[in-house]
Design a protein around this motif. Structure first.
Motif, short mmCIF file in Angstrom:
data_model
loop_
_atom_site.label_atom_id
_atom_site.label_comp_id
_atom_site.label_asym_id
_atom_site.label_seq_id
_atom_site.Cartn_x
_atom_site.Cartn_y
_atom_site.Cartn_z
N GLU A 53 56.88 43.03 39.14
CA GLU A 53 56.99 42.01 40.19
C GLU A 53 57.94 42.43 41.30
OE1 GLU A 53 57.75 37.20 40.34
OE2 GLU A 53 58.70 38.37 38.75
N TYR A 77 50.45 37.58 38.51
CA TYR A 77 51.58 37.02 39.26
C TYR A 77 51.14 35.93 40.25
CZ TYR A 77 54.55 40.78 37.48
OH TYR A 77 55.26 41.64 36.68
N HIS A 79 49.84 33.26 39.58
CA HIS A 79 50.07 31.96 38.96
C HIS A 79 51.52 31.73 38.58
CE1 HIS A 79 45.79 32.65 38.74
NE2 HIS A 79 46.02 33.69 37.96
N THR A 80 52.36 32.75 38.76
CA THR A 80 53.73 32.63 38.25
C THR A 80 54.82 33.04 39.24
OG1 THR A 80 53.72 34.89 37.36
CG2 THR A 80 52.95 33.12 35.89
N SER A 81 54.48 33.80 40.28
CA SER A 81 55.54 34.44 41.05
C SER A 81 55.88 33.71 42.35
CB SER A 81 55.18 35.89 41.37
OG SER A 81 56.25 36.47 42.10
N PHE A 109 45.32 27.61 33.28
CA PHE A 109 46.55 28.14 33.88
C PHE A 109 46.27 29.07 35.05
CE2 PHE A 109 45.67 31.25 30.51
CZ PHE A 109 45.85 32.46 31.15
N ARG A 110 45.05 29.57 35.18
CA ARG A 110 44.70 30.45 36.29
C ARG A 110 44.22 29.69 37.52
NH1 ARG A 110 44.57 35.72 34.20
NH2 ARG A 110 44.08 35.79 31.98
#
Length: 164
Positions: A53, A77, A79-81, A109-110
């Motif tokens: 990341e 990333y 979905h999370t970053s 979650f995507r």
């Protein structure tokens, strides 16, 4: 004009991993097609892939003053970053997000992209062809920006001449 293509985690495994989702094409083949399109349209193109990341954030920041457009597949990333999202927002460079699979047909979650709201657009579910669509879209955006800048310069020159 320069386009930087940034590929996120596991995209170096294309052609090997989950071909039923991502297809058989390797990342090098996708990049070769993008390079051919860039050359046909007189664009410089650079490719970067990382599973880390922070390296992706660094590469986005390095585009400031060096690139005219970014095509990014942040992969997981997406979905999370928040860090990648913030880097895209900070550089203010036209950015297109690409996903090989349709993230909205996959696991719940995507379905949420943290990066899409700071991108000019998102292409999802078109497989490797999505990268070609991103190149077409980026070419159009950069052409429009160039034309707008040229028009503004003409208007400023006309105003300066009228004031003289």
């Amino acid at each position: 004009m320069k386009i930087v293509v940034i590929q996120g985690p596991n995209l170096n495994m294309l052609g090997i991993r989950e071909q039923n989702i991502y297809g058989p094409m390797k990342l090098e083949d996708i990049h070769a097609q993008m390079k051919a399109f860039a050359e046909q349209n007189n664009h410089e193109i650079e490719f970067f892939q990382s599973n880390l990341e922070g390296e992706i954030v660094d590469r986005i920041q390095e585009c400031l003053g060096d690139a005219d457009g970014i095509i990014i597949n942040p992969a997981a990333y997406t979905h999370t970053s928040i860090a990648i999202r913030d880097a895209i927002a900070a550089v203010k460079i036209p950015t297109l997000e690409v996903h090989l699979s349709n993230i909205y047909q996959r696991e719940e979650f995507r379905h949420k992209s943290l990066t899409a709201p700071v991108c000019a657009g998102q292409i999802t579910g078109m497989g490797p062809y999505g990268y070609h669509l991103a190149m077409v879209g980026m070419n159009q955006m950069l052409t429009e920006i160039k034309m707008m800048k040229e028009h503004q310069a003409k208007m400023q020159a006309a105003q300066a001449q009228a004031q003289a």
